[in-house]
Design an enzyme around this catalytic site. Structure first.
Site, mmCIF file in Angstrom:
data_model
loop_
_atom_site.group_PDB
_atom_site.id
_atom_site.type_symbol
_atom_site.label_atom_id
_atom_site.label_comp_id
_atom_site.label_asym_id
_atom_site.label_seq_id
_atom_site.Cartn_x
_atom_site.Cartn_y
_atom_site.Cartn_z
ATOM 1 N N GLY A 1 -26.187 -24.355 22.093
ATOM 2 C CA GLY A 1 -26.059 -24.750 20.724
ATOM 3 C C GLY A 1 -26.152 -23.742 19.442
ATOM 4 N N GLY B 1 -24.951 -20.499 18.846
ATOM 5 C CA GLY B 1 -24.276 -19.439 18.983
ATOM 6 C C GLY B 1 -23.182 -19.514 17.582
ATOM 7 C CB CYS C 1 -21.674 -22.169 20.157
ATOM 8 S SG CYS C 1 -22.276 -23.706 20.702
HETATM 9 P P1 5GP Z 1 -23.972 -15.624 19.003
HETATM 10 O O1 5GP Z 1 -24.795 -14.228 18.872
HETATM 11 O O2 5GP Z 1 -22.464 -15.438 18.562
HETATM 12 O O3 5GP Z 1 -24.701 -16.548 17.740
HETATM 13 O O4 5GP Z 1 -23.872 -16.338 20.007
HETATM 14 C C1 5GP Z 1 -23.848 -15.750 21.248
HETATM 15 C C2 5GP Z 1 -23.677 -16.714 22.486
HETATM 16 O O5 5GP Z 1 -23.069 -17.956 22.238
HETATM 17 C C3 5GP Z 1 -23.349 -16.327 23.910
HETATM 18 O O6 5GP Z 1 -23.917 -15.226 24.367
HETATM 19 C C4 5GP Z 1 -23.055 -17.524 24.561
HETATM 20 O O7 5GP Z 1 -24.353 -18.037 25.140
HETATM 21 C C5 5GP Z 1 -22.771 -18.458 23.414
HETATM 22 N N1 5GP Z 1 -21.386 -18.913 23.524
HETATM 23 C C6 5GP Z 1 -20.211 -18.024 23.517
HETATM 24 N N2 5GP Z 1 -18.967 -18.740 23.487
HETATM 25 C C7 5GP Z 1 -19.402 -20.077 23.466
HETATM 26 C C8 5GP Z 1 -18.766 -21.149 23.401
HETATM 27 O O8 5GP Z 1 -17.319 -21.344 23.308
HETATM 28 N N3 5GP Z 1 -19.263 -22.499 23.315
HETATM 29 C C9 5GP Z 1 -20.823 -22.361 23.448
HETATM 30 N N4 5GP Z 1 -21.283 -23.406 23.375
HETATM 31 N N5 5GP Z 1 -21.238 -21.223 23.428
HETATM 32 C C10 5GP Z 1 -20.780 -20.284 23.486
#
Ligand code: 5GP
Length: 349
Positions: free
Chosen positions: A182, A184, A187
């Protein structure tokens, strides 16, 4: 129903307390870490930051750019078999030795992996077995069977956020457990399901569990600035995975949009409607999307961002007296805060 009263922390809730240090210059800080993996027995010596397995981050081009800095990429799982084969058979061994091959747990994911493996021999050193919810028996069983079939491959598996399943995954055969539900940037799981766990506490608790068993963890998601990356390592993460921070660069992939004289790139979650339209023919009737799409101003080559992240990390180390990234968590004292950044002149860039 039960309520856990114990305080759980996010990156925004803490700062590092500076400490007296004999370190002369941040240039002296060693960011490479060497790990020997619990199950595969393999050894790696890298800067343990991983570009996320998203099709707008974890590309072949990103792999080449990050390999120059000894950093990893988890390749997204939507390339064709022949493209992976070309990549892993490339003679440029530094590039692909840092790459994770990503897969889900469906039969077609496994068949695709087998086809690539057959054509590339031992070139794949790391795999990332990735599901949104790492709490199912099916997932743990898959990790177990994968480990039995591929004893020499270093397996990263996730995502989870608690010590119990971190241990279960390590005992099932994972070398590295991927932590984060959660946090991301694209996300929407917390919004759609109400499920999650503050990311810094998840890292601290899962790292403790993994290290007790000789395993490793990767903090995945929620880093928005270099200081967050440092906090993830300070909390005990062995690896940190970045999505949004590495998105919208020349190497990131993602559709380019020109608007009002400026260049933008599309970035979206892998469970977003955009991604599901692209790869699964739409959002299945029984589910809702758990990701969103954003359009970001194009940020040029990723080298500049990498320098900021690594420069920030080196600086954190000098503030707390850590000569190496390895020493950072031992040198870390977090102070709880109610405010991080002075925003009198607007949000910091
Ligand atoms: P960020 O670095 O952008 O904060 O987080 C990246 C991570 O977000 C990814 O490695 C993956 O675990 C998560 N993530 C990517 N796409 C999605 C999505 O569509 N839904 C959710 N719940 N998590 C995502």
């Amino acid at each position: 129903m039960r309520i856990e009263e114990e305080l759980k922390l996010d990156f925004k809730d803490v700062l590092f307390r500076p400490k007296r240090s004999t370190l002369g210059s941040r240039a002296k800080v060693e960011l490479k870490r060497d790990y020997t993996y619990r199950h595969s027995g393999r050894h790696s010596e890298t800067v343990p930051i991983i570009a996320a397995n998203m099709d707008t981050v974890g590309t072949f081009e990103m792999a080449a750019a990050l390999a120059k800095h000894h950093m990893h990429v988890a390749l997204h799982k939507h390339y064709l078999v022949e493209d992976y084969v070309t990549f892993f058979n490339d003679n440029n061994h530094p590039v692909h030795q840092y790459a994770f091959y990503s897969l889900g747990i469906t039969d077609s994911d496994l068949d695709k992996f087998k086809a690539v493996k057959k054509a590339t021999g031992d070139a794949i050193e790391f795999v990332c077995i990735d599901v949104a919810n790492g709490y199912t028996e099916t997932f743990i069983d898959f990790v177990k069977r994968f480990r039995e079939a591929y004893p020499k491959t270093t397996i990263m598996a996730g995502n989870v956020v608690t010590a119990d399943i971190t241990e279960a995954l390590i005992l099932a055969g994972a070398d590295i457990v991927k932590v984060g539900i959660g946090p991301g940037s694209v996300c929407t799981t917390r919004k759609m399901t109400g499920v999650g766990y503050p990311q810094l506490s998840a890292i601290i608790e899962c790292a403790d569990a993994a290290h007790g068993l000789g395993g490793h963890i990767c903090g995945d998601g929620g880093c928005t600035v270099p200081g967050d990356v440092a906090k993830a390592f300070g909390g005990g993460a062995d690896f940190v995975m970045l999505g949004g921070m590495l998105a919208a660069h020349d190497e990131s992939g993602g559709e380019i949009v020109h608007q009002h004289g400026k260049t933008y790139r599309k970035f979206y979650g892998m469970s977003s409607e955009v991604a599901m339209e692209k790869y699964s023919g739409g959002v299945a009737k029984y589910r809702a999307s758990e990701g969103k799409a954003v359009t970001l101003e194009a940020r040029g080559p990723v080298d500049h961002t990498v320098q900021e992240v690594l420069g920030g990390l080196r600086s954190t180390c000098t503030y707390v007296g850590a000569r190496t990234l390895k020493a950072l968590s031992k040198c870390t004292t977090f102070v709880r805060v109610t405010q991080q950044i002075n925003e009198v002149y607007g949000k910091a860039e």
